[in-house]
Design an enzyme around this catalytic site. Structure first.
Site, PDB file in Angstrom:
ATOM      1  N   ASP A   1       0.815  -1.222   0.000  1.00  0.00           N
ATOM      2  CA  ASP A   1       0.000   0.000   0.000  1.00  0.00           C
ATOM      3  C   ASP A   1       0.849   1.274   0.000  1.00  0.00           C
ATOM      4  O   ASP A   1       0.327   2.365  -0.223  1.00  0.00           O
ATOM      5  CB  ASP A   1      -0.947   0.002   1.208  1.00  0.00           C
TER       6      ASP A   1
ATOM      7  N   ARG B   1      -5.287   6.136  -1.491  1.00  0.00           N
ATOM      8  CA  ARG B   1      -3.815   6.149  -1.340  1.00  0.00           C
ATOM      9  C   ARG B   1      -3.181   7.129  -2.345  1.00  0.00           C
ATOM     10  O   ARG B   1      -2.158   7.734  -2.056  1.00  0.00           O
ATOM     11  CB  ARG B   1      -3.219   4.762  -1.565  1.00  0.00           C
TER      12      ARG B   1
HETATM   13  C1  S3P Z   1      -5.120  -5.828   3.131  1.00  0.00           C
HETATM   14  C2  S3P Z   1      -4.302  -6.537   2.294  1.00  0.00           C
HETATM   15  C3  S3P Z   1      -3.763  -5.972   1.060  1.00  0.00           C
HETATM   16  C4  S3P Z   1      -3.777  -4.453   1.095  1.00  0.00           C
HETATM   17  C5  S3P Z   1      -5.102  -3.913   1.533  1.00  0.00           C
HETATM   18  C6  S3P Z   1      -5.445  -4.419   2.921  1.00  0.00           C
HETATM   19  C7  S3P Z   1      -5.684  -6.528   4.291  1.00  0.00           C
HETATM   20  O1  S3P Z   1      -4.546  -6.430  -0.021  1.00  0.00           O
HETATM   21  O2  S3P Z   1      -3.460  -3.936  -0.172  1.00  0.00           O
HETATM   22  O3  S3P Z   1      -5.062  -2.515   1.570  1.00  0.00           O
HETATM   23  O4  S3P Z   1      -6.209  -5.877   5.221  1.00  0.00           O
HETATM   24  O5  S3P Z   1      -5.616  -7.765   4.305  1.00  0.00           O
HETATM   25  P1  S3P Z   1      -4.305  -7.898  -0.665  1.00  0.00           P
HETATM   26  O6  S3P Z   1      -4.476  -8.895   0.380  1.00  0.00           O
HETATM   27  O7  S3P Z   1      -5.342  -8.048  -1.738  1.00  0.00           O
HETATM   28  O8  S3P Z   1      -2.922  -7.817  -1.226  1.00  0.00           O
END
Ligand code: S3P
Length: 427
Positions: A311, A384
């Protein structure tokens, strides 16, 4: 460089809203536990409100006073159609709930805003179908997603994409499945679900990239959510870029599956120190992060590191515009399916300010340093990108106008207030 010479320093101490990932999980897992759980420091992000708003439809009771939330479970086990659950723009809400609903004898339709309706969901549907739940997706991949849950059986599933959301959905379904449910991850992703499940009494075993869970009754818990390092990262980046800056972010989560940004900034020459403060009841380490301005140099980020910084990669692009040399990020194709196509969005916006950024299918290349002029940046409705272009505005020669600024509230509603206070400096 003129851009940096004109930047005003950020100085002082601040805190940031509770961690978004941990808040979602604390509320959802509390809804599965028998009794009332209290969550202090719940995130003020709009995405986390979406989670609290859907849980009552599943039978949990939710009371909220600011960042103090009580969730009473367990979610209803009666057989019925719970109707439509609106996850708004929150991918985490939708994917984690998919795992919960899959294990309940109910049917539900998970839907959301147009932004969420473009995001891939087959990645959760496929393993949950293998466990025995029925899923129907619009055009096979995107929401609305209709789920008919029920009796599940444990599976062993190797994640084809490194995704903590997919891992978490499977583990939550595993709490109600017959036998053992195992997720294998080749690359480590954030582990908040595993930590919280263990703290709430679930049978979880983590070793060598394999996370196994068995059907478990959960105990309610009184947890505090540490500050969100992904929000703190914007303040940290602003301080790293603006000469004369010296900022401390207090009470922020420093779980090693989340601190990739601090490691990368340090590699780039950033002056970062972390002072550990303790561990929460939910097994999350927290501490104070101090950052001072320093000249930056280019770096590279590859596939193994990407999930630890996913992120924050748009911020790395911004830092790289002010760093000496060529920064290359690879193995980050996932950025193309976040709230927006972040690779396209960051490249177009930063190029518009005068940066030398090349978009790649799975990442980007930035040649630095280049002064940033002012201008208009299209954040594509993505929180973001709004926050990253806001920080770019701190170091640009002219004002930066960010389109869809209100979307910052999806993760960090108090960003502007926090920056204003740090620009005024300590009292
Ligand atoms: C998150 C996992 C990430 C991240 C998202 C929040 C989470 O996504 O980009 O902002 O809380 O598990 P992905 O699991 O799809 O990579």
């Amino acid at each position: 460089m003129r851009a940096l010479e004109s930047a005003r320093p950020l100085r002082g101490t601040c805190s940031v809203p509770g961690d978004k990932s941990i808040s979602h999980r604390a509320a959802i897992i509390a809804a599965l536990a028998h009794g009332a759980s209290r969550i202090r420091g719940y995130s003020s992000a709009g995405d986390c409100s979406a989670t609290l708003e859907v849980l009552p439809a599943l039978g949990a009771r939710v009371e909220r006073r600011g960042d103090d939330v009580t969730v009473t479970g367990p979610v209803d086990r009666a057989t019925r159609d719970v109707g439509c659950l609106d996850c708004r723009r929150s991918g985490t809400t939708m994917r984690l709930l998919a795992g919960v609903v899959a294990g309940m004898p109910v049917s539900a339709e998970l839907t959301g805003d147009s932004q969420l309706l473009r995001r891939p969901m087959a990645r959760v549907a496929e393993p949950l179908r293998a466990m025995g739940a029925r899923f129907e997706l619009f055009d096979g991949d995107t929401p609305p997603m209709t789920i008919r849950g029920g009796r599940l059986r444990g599976i062993t599933y190797e994640l084809p994409v490194a995704s903590a959301q997919v891992k978490s959905a499977i583990l939550l379904a595993g709490l109600r499945a017959e036998g053992t449910t195992s997720v294998i991850e080749r690359v480590a992703t954030r582990d908040h679900t595993e930590r919280l499940l263990a703290a709430m009494g679930a049978g979880v075993d983590v070793r060598d990239g394999r996370i196994a869970v068995i059907a478990s009754e959960l105990d309610p818990l009184d947890v505090s959510v540490p500050g969100d390092l992904s929000s703190a990262a914007f303040v940290v980046a602003g301080a790293a870029l603006s000469p004369g800056s010296d900022v401390v972010v207090e009470g922020v989560g420093i779980n090693p599956t989340r601190t990739g940004f601090l490691d990368v900034l340090t590699r780039m020459g950033g002056e970062v120190t972390v002072e550990p403060g303790g561990v929460t009841v939910g097994a999350e380490p927290f501490g104070a992060v101090r950052v001072r301005h320093a000249p930056l140099r280019a770096t590279t980020v590859g596939q193994g590191e990407v999930p630890l910084i996913i992120d924050e990669l748009p911020l790395v692009a911004l830092l790289a515009t002010q760093a000496e040399g060529t920064t290359e990020i690879r193995g980050a194709a996932e950025l193309r399916v976040k709230e927006s196509d972040r690779i396209a969005g960051l490249a177009a916006g930063l190029r518009g300010l005068g940066a030398d950024v090349e978009a790649l299918p799975d990442g980007f290349v930035v040649h630095g340093p280049t002064p940033l002029a002012g201008g208009t940046c299209d954040a594509l409705g993505d929180h973001r990108l709004v926050a990253m272009f806001t920080i770019a505005g701190l170091v640009a020669r002219e004002p930066v106008q960010v389109l869809t600024p209100e979307r910052v509230a999806d993760s960090f509603p108090s960003l502007d207030r926090t920056l204003q206070a740090l620009l005024r400096g300590p009292r």
